[in-house]
Write a protein that holds these residues in place. Structure first.
Motif, PDB file in Angstrom:
ATOM      1  N   ALA A 295       1.030  -1.229   0.101  1.00 44.54           N
ATOM      2  CA  ALA A 295      -0.115   0.018  -0.102  1.00 44.54           C
ATOM      3  C   ALA A 295       0.848   1.296  -0.005  1.00 44.54           C
ATOM      4  N   THR A 296       2.066   1.233   0.389  1.00 43.37           N
ATOM      5  CA  THR A 296       2.919   2.345   0.420  1.00 43.37           C
ATOM      6  C   THR A 296       3.703   2.404  -0.996  1.00 43.37           C
ATOM      7  N   GLY A 297       3.830   1.653  -1.835  1.00 42.06           N
ATOM      8  CA  GLY A 297       4.438   1.372  -2.965  1.00 42.06           C
ATOM      9  C   GLY A 297       4.075   2.441  -4.219  1.00 42.06           C
TER      10      GLY A 297
ATOM     11  N   LYS B  66      -0.005   3.932  -5.199  1.00 46.79           N
ATOM     12  CA  LYS B  66      -0.131   5.100  -5.239  1.00 46.79           C
ATOM     13  C   LYS B  66      -0.759   5.772  -6.582  1.00 46.79           C
ATOM     14  N   ARG B  67       0.204   5.282  -7.713  1.00 37.77           N
ATOM     15  CA  ARG B  67       0.114   5.706  -9.085  1.00 37.77           C
ATOM     16  C   ARG B  67      -1.407   5.421  -9.687  1.00 37.77           C
ATOM     17  N   LYS B  68      -1.579   3.957  -9.438  1.00 39.12           N
ATOM     18  CA  LYS B  68      -2.883   3.443  -9.958  1.00 39.12           C
ATOM     19  C   LYS B  68      -3.681   3.058  -9.141  1.00 39.12           C
TER      20      LYS B  68
ATOM     21  N   ALA C 224      -1.741  -2.328   3.607  1.00 35.73           N
ATOM     22  CA  ALA C 224      -0.898  -3.434   4.356  1.00 35.73           C
ATOM     23  C   ALA C 224       0.363  -3.009   3.669  1.00 35.73           C
ATOM     24  N   ALA C 225       1.541  -2.860   4.356  1.00 38.19           N
ATOM     25  CA  ALA C 225       2.785  -2.897   4.167  1.00 38.19           C
ATOM     26  C   ALA C 225       3.892  -2.997   5.314  1.00 38.19           C
ATOM     27  N   ARG C 226       5.259  -2.955   5.139  1.00 46.07           N
ATOM     28  CA  ARG C 226       5.905  -3.148   6.598  1.00 46.07           C
ATOM     29  C   ARG C 226       6.042  -1.741   7.144  1.00 46.07           C
TER      30      ARG C 226
ATOM     31  N   VAL D 227       2.315  -4.685   8.159  1.00 50.40           N
ATOM     32  CA  VAL D 227       2.303  -6.240   8.014  1.00 50.40           C
ATOM     33  C   VAL D 227       3.643  -6.638   7.130  1.00 50.40           C
ATOM     34  N   ASP D 228       4.278  -7.701   7.920  1.00 52.48           N
ATOM     35  CA  ASP D 228       5.574  -8.132   7.073  1.00 52.48           C
ATOM     36  C   ASP D 228       5.040  -9.432   6.454  1.00 52.48           C
ATOM     37  N   ALA D 229       5.542  -9.447   5.083  1.00 53.13           N
ATOM     38  CA  ALA D 229       5.128 -10.689   4.551  1.00 53.13           C
ATOM     39  C   ALA D 229       6.029 -11.820   4.774  1.00 53.13           C
ATOM     40  N   MET D 230       7.182 -11.787   5.388  1.00 51.20           N
ATOM     41  CA  MET D 230       8.189 -12.515   5.531  1.00 51.20           C
ATOM     42  C   MET D 230       8.305 -12.797   6.887  1.00 51.20           C
ATOM     43  N   GLY D 231       7.404 -12.249   7.583  1.00 48.35           N
ATOM     44  CA  GLY D 231       7.586 -12.498   9.098  1.00 48.35           C
ATOM     45  C   GLY D 231       6.053 -12.794   9.859  1.00 48.35           C
TER      46      GLY D 231
ATOM     47  N   VAL E  76       3.234  -6.194  -4.709  1.00 46.54           N
ATOM     48  CA  VAL E  76       4.301  -6.261  -4.005  1.00 46.54           C
ATOM     49  C   VAL E  76       5.337  -7.189  -4.922  1.00 46.54           C
ATOM     50  N   ALA E  77       6.619  -7.161  -4.795  1.00 46.37           N
ATOM     51  CA  ALA E  77       7.435  -8.055  -5.874  1.00 46.37           C
ATOM     52  C   ALA E  77       6.821  -9.253  -5.857  1.00 46.37           C
ATOM     53  N   PRO E  78       6.930 -10.120  -6.783  1.00 44.74           N
ATOM     54  CA  PRO E  78       6.666 -11.368  -6.984  1.00 44.74           C
ATOM     55  C   PRO E  78       7.279 -12.293  -6.198  1.00 44.74           C
TER      56      PRO E  78
HETATM   57  N1  LIG Z   1       4.935   0.503 -10.534  1.00 49.83           N
HETATM   58  C1  LIG Z   1       4.180   0.064 -11.612  1.00 49.83           C
HETATM   59  O1  LIG Z   1       3.720   1.060 -12.603  1.00 49.83           O
HETATM   60  C2  LIG Z   1       3.882  -1.242 -11.868  1.00 49.83           C
HETATM   61  C3  LIG Z   1       3.535  -1.662 -13.040  1.00 49.83           C
HETATM   62  C4  LIG Z   1       3.173  -2.749 -13.431  1.00 49.83           C
HETATM   63  C5  LIG Z   1       3.412  -3.880 -12.375  1.00 49.83           C
HETATM   64  N2  LIG Z   1       4.044  -3.521 -11.186  1.00 49.83           N
HETATM   65  C6  LIG Z   1       4.077  -4.535 -10.321  1.00 49.83           C
HETATM   66  O2  LIG Z   1       3.470  -4.306  -8.941  1.00 49.83           O
HETATM   67  C7  LIG Z   1       4.194  -4.817  -8.029  1.00 49.83           C
HETATM   68  C8  LIG Z   1       4.574  -3.571  -6.918  1.00 49.83           C
HETATM   69  O3  LIG Z   1       5.351  -2.563  -7.765  1.00 49.83           O
HETATM   70  P1  LIG Z   1       5.770  -1.203  -7.250  1.00 49.83           P
HETATM   71  O4  LIG Z   1       6.181  -0.258  -8.257  1.00 49.83           O
HETATM   72  O5  LIG Z   1       4.405  -0.515  -6.356  1.00 49.83           O
HETATM   73  O6  LIG Z   1       6.719  -1.634  -6.096  1.00 49.83           O
HETATM   74  P2  LIG Z   1       7.350  -0.969  -4.916  1.00 49.83           P
HETATM   75  O7  LIG Z   1       7.066   0.753  -5.183  1.00 49.83           O
HETATM   76  O8  LIG Z   1       8.798  -1.197  -4.508  1.00 49.83           O
HETATM   77  O9  LIG Z   1       6.520  -1.041  -3.669  1.00 49.83           O
HETATM   78  C9  LIG Z   1       6.530  -2.189  -3.034  1.00 49.83           C
HETATM   79  C10 LIG Z   1       5.654  -2.257  -1.799  1.00 49.83           C
HETATM   80  O10 LIG Z   1       5.836  -3.822  -1.138  1.00 49.83           O
HETATM   81  C11 LIG Z   1       5.921  -3.322   0.222  1.00 49.83           C
HETATM   82  N3  LIG Z   1       6.868  -4.568   0.745  1.00 49.83           N
HETATM   83  C12 LIG Z   1       8.015  -4.854   0.572  1.00 49.83           C
HETATM   84  N4  LIG Z   1       8.541  -5.583   1.327  1.00 49.83           N
HETATM   85  C13 LIG Z   1       7.321  -6.068   2.066  1.00 49.83           C
HETATM   86  C14 LIG Z   1       7.447  -7.210   3.175  1.00 49.83           C
HETATM   87  N5  LIG Z   1       8.246  -7.908   3.429  1.00 49.83           N
HETATM   88  N6  LIG Z   1       6.120  -7.200   3.643  1.00 49.83           N
HETATM   89  C15 LIG Z   1       5.121  -6.329   3.298  1.00 49.83           C
HETATM   90  N7  LIG Z   1       5.119  -5.466   2.261  1.00 49.83           N
HETATM   91  C16 LIG Z   1       6.300  -5.285   1.852  1.00 49.83           C
HETATM   92  C17 LIG Z   1       6.479  -2.025   0.211  1.00 49.83           C
HETATM   93  O11 LIG Z   1       6.195  -1.406   1.393  1.00 49.83           O
HETATM   94  P3  LIG Z   1       7.161  -1.339   2.702  1.00 49.83           P
HETATM   95  O12 LIG Z   1       8.466  -1.067   2.282  1.00 49.83           O
HETATM   96  O13 LIG Z   1       6.529  -0.277   3.687  1.00 49.83           O
HETATM   97  O14 LIG Z   1       6.995  -2.623   3.474  1.00 49.83           O
HETATM   98  C18 LIG Z   1       5.871  -1.243  -0.848  1.00 49.83           C
HETATM   99  O15 LIG Z   1       4.601  -0.924  -0.341  1.00 49.83           O
HETATM  100  C19 LIG Z   1       5.304  -5.403  -8.590  1.00 49.83           C
HETATM  101  O16 LIG Z   1       5.178  -6.674  -8.758  1.00 49.83           O
HETATM  102  C20 LIG Z   1       5.699  -4.861  -9.792  1.00 49.83           C
HETATM  103  O17 LIG Z   1       6.280  -5.455 -10.752  1.00 49.83           O
HETATM  104  C21 LIG Z   1       4.192  -2.412 -10.878  1.00 49.83           C
END
Ligand SMILES: NC(=O)c1ccc[n+]([C@@H]2O[C@H](COP(=O)([O-])OP(=O)(O)OC[C@H]3O[C@@H](n4cnc5c(N)ncnc54)[C@H](OP(=O)(O)O)[C@@H]3O)[C@@H](O)[C@H]2O)c1
Length: 481
Positions: free
Chosen positions: A18-20, A24-26, A49-51, A93-97, A120-122
């Motif tokens: 939710a913080t990514g 935010k963008r879409k 939800a995010a860390r 929330v921590d996805a890994m913990g 989140v990352a795949p």
């Molecule tokens: N951005 C785009 O335009 C775009 C377009 C197409 C597809 N995607 C896909 O969408 C997904 C997200 O991309 P994004 O660009 O938004 O990435 P991002 O900006 O790096 O955001 C990643 C998010 O995951 C959270 N996160 C990381 N580790 C975590 C953990 N252990 N537990 C819980 N939350 C965790 C982060 O929050 P915290 O750091 O607060 O934990 C953050 O909210 C990816 O699969 C990407 O390939 C993105």
């Protein structure tokens, strides 16, 4: 004409990530637009939800900032923003913990639709699926939404499918390809299957060739590290262009239902012939006013392509002899996405040779201005004798339907609402994704085995000269970008 908003059932939508950037963008601006359009029932809730450790108040402030940044002022109702924020809460929330999961459990309600968006990352998909199950959060009818990239080859896609399948069945999994959420992509199906006019002509007897173009002006700066590991083939062709190809080429499904549509798309992928190496052009943009591709990705030795053009054959009765040309690239002359059906010329022209013989062209524009355009041949008005010209029968949404309908929802808005409705038609099924990788993998393996290098092209151009030659060899030319 006023747009018809179909209400959805009450829901809890959890956005992991939710913080990514994507959220935010879409995702959040899209949800806000649906809220303003009255599509969210009063008891619909969105849980971020995010860390990051923060409370709901802090996250709401981020969401407001995102809406103000990514939605044009005309699409923001300031009064709506406060009301929308009332629907939002946040859980760290921590996805890994183990941190945060019981708090998330406490937030969820029974008797409303449950959806979990994995933004989140795949590499975290498996951990999220596992914990949603372990902490008894996701119900049997919960839906999960997963983003691209869905694997980087057949093996990783299979592994990802297996990981998700351990806790969710296929009817719960929504693999998103936002190209399928575009209004005109769905209109392609309406045009084909809602009219008697086109479908009888939709085959190799009448269609000379098809061009599918997704051209971007932007380069890869900012996401270079990710992009360089993918290249255009993995980032664009295997998913977006393949989906557009499938919808263009598929047989009519028996019904407009998720599996009926997806069965037909899958058959197209399975019918694709292997591609000859000389039917593919790979390119990399050079430095112009802006840095080159290798500078953007900070990898001087990079062999990844930022442009690809290819000629494909679909080995079935409908399309035997009609090539499909696909083209996509970064840092090109303009941003333009379209599917263009080039019909054959009339079998015999009754007009003088200098009247010009022309062929009909149907173009389905995805961006920048969504719409459909059919070019037909008429006599040039005036006293100059029988000279032929092409004129457009332009089905521009704005002209035909009025500005409210033409203000079409963003693809993400539509797709998220489809998740809440439980409609998987515009989402990729696991076997489709695997089949697409199964077709892509040998092509990439061939490049690697041959040490193939992309050819350079000028930034702001239409791509490498070799792509034009690919067409010229067939006595055809690409559409203007
Ligand atoms: N951005 C785009 O335009 C775009 C377009 C197409 C597809 N995607 C896909 O969408 C997904 C997200 O991309 P994004 O660009 O938004 O990435 P991002 O900006 O790096 O955001 C990643 C998010 O995951 C959270 N996160 C990381 N580790 C975590 C953990 N252990 N537990 C819980 N939350 C965790 C982060 O929050 P915290 O750091 O607060 O934990 C953050 O909210 C990816 O699969 C990407 O390939 C993105």
């Amino acid at each position: 004409m006023v747009s018809r908003v179909i209400p959805v059932d009450p829901f809890d939508l959890v956005i992991f990530g939710a913080t990514g950037d994507l959220a935010k963008r879409k995702i959040l601006p899209g949800l806000f637009r649906r809220f303003c359009d009255g599509q969210m029932p009063p008891d619909a809730r969105i849980i971020g939800a995010a860390r990051t450790e923060q409370d709901s108040v802090a996250w709401r402030a981020q969401v407001v900032e995102a809406i103000e940044t990514f939605l044009p002022a005309a699409k923001r109702d300031p009064k709506g923003i406060a009301a929308f924020c009332d629907r939002l809460s946040y859980v760290a929330v921590d996805a890994m913990g183990d941190a945060g999961w019981t708090d998330l459990r406490a937030e969820m309600r029974d008797a409303v639709v449950q959806a979990f968006y994995f933004s989140v990352a795949p590499s975290l998909f498996g951990a999220l699926a596992e914990r949603l199950h372990h902490f008894n959060i996701a119900r049997q009818d919960a839906r999960i939404v997963v983003e691209k990239p869905f694997g980087r080859d057949l093996e990783t896609a299979r592994a990802l499918n297996a990981t998700l399948a351990a806790h969710f069945n296929e009817t719960q999994i929504y693999r998103i390809d936002h190209y399928l959420g575009k209004e005109t992509v769905q209109n392609l199906m309406a045009v084909r299957f809602g009219n008697t006019l086109f479908e009888p002509l939709w085959n190799s007897q009448y269609v000379d060739h098809v061009q599918i173009t997704v051209a971007e002006e932007v380069g890869v700066a900012g996401r270079g590290a990710y992009y360089d590991k993918s290249g255009a083939m993995r980032d664009m062709v295997q998913n977006h262009l393949m989906q557009l190809l499938c919808l263009t080429a598929m047989e009519p499904p028996a019904r407009f239902e998720p599996n009926a549509v997806r069965d037909e798309k899958l058959k197209v992928i399975r019918a694709l012939d292997p591609v000859y190496p000389d039917h593919i052009v790979r390119g990399q943009y050079k430095a112009g006013a802006k840095p080159s591709y290798v500078e953007d990705v900070e990898n001087p030795a990079s062999r990844s392509e930022s442009f690809i053009a290819m000629k494909l054959h679909i080995a079935n009765w409908r399309w035997n002899g009609t090539p499909f040309y696909l083209r996509t690239g970064k840092r090109l002359k303009a941003r333009k996405s379209e599917i263009v059906i080039h019909f054959k010329e009339t079998p015999h022209s009754i007009f003088d040779a200098d009247a010009g013989n022309r062929a009909n062209v149907l173009s389905i524009r995805l961006q920048p201005d969504e719409g459909i355009d059919l070019r037909v041949t008429i006599k040039e008005p005036g006293p100059g004798g029988m000279r032929l010209i092409d004129v457009p029968l332009d089905m521009s949404f704005a002209d035909a339907l009025g500005p409210e309908v033409a203000d079409v929802p963003d693809a993400y808005e539509r797709l998220i609402m489809d998740v809440i409705r439980g409609n998987q038609t515009l989402f990729m099924r696991g076997d489709e994704v695997e089949a697409a990788w199964g077709w892509t993998d040998p092509i990439i393996a061939g490049w690697e085995a041959r040490g193939d290098r992309p050819v350079p092209y000028d930034a702001g151009s239409t791509g490498p000269e070799e792509a034009a030659i690919l067409m010229h060899r067939d006595n055809r030319r690409w559409r203007e970008i």
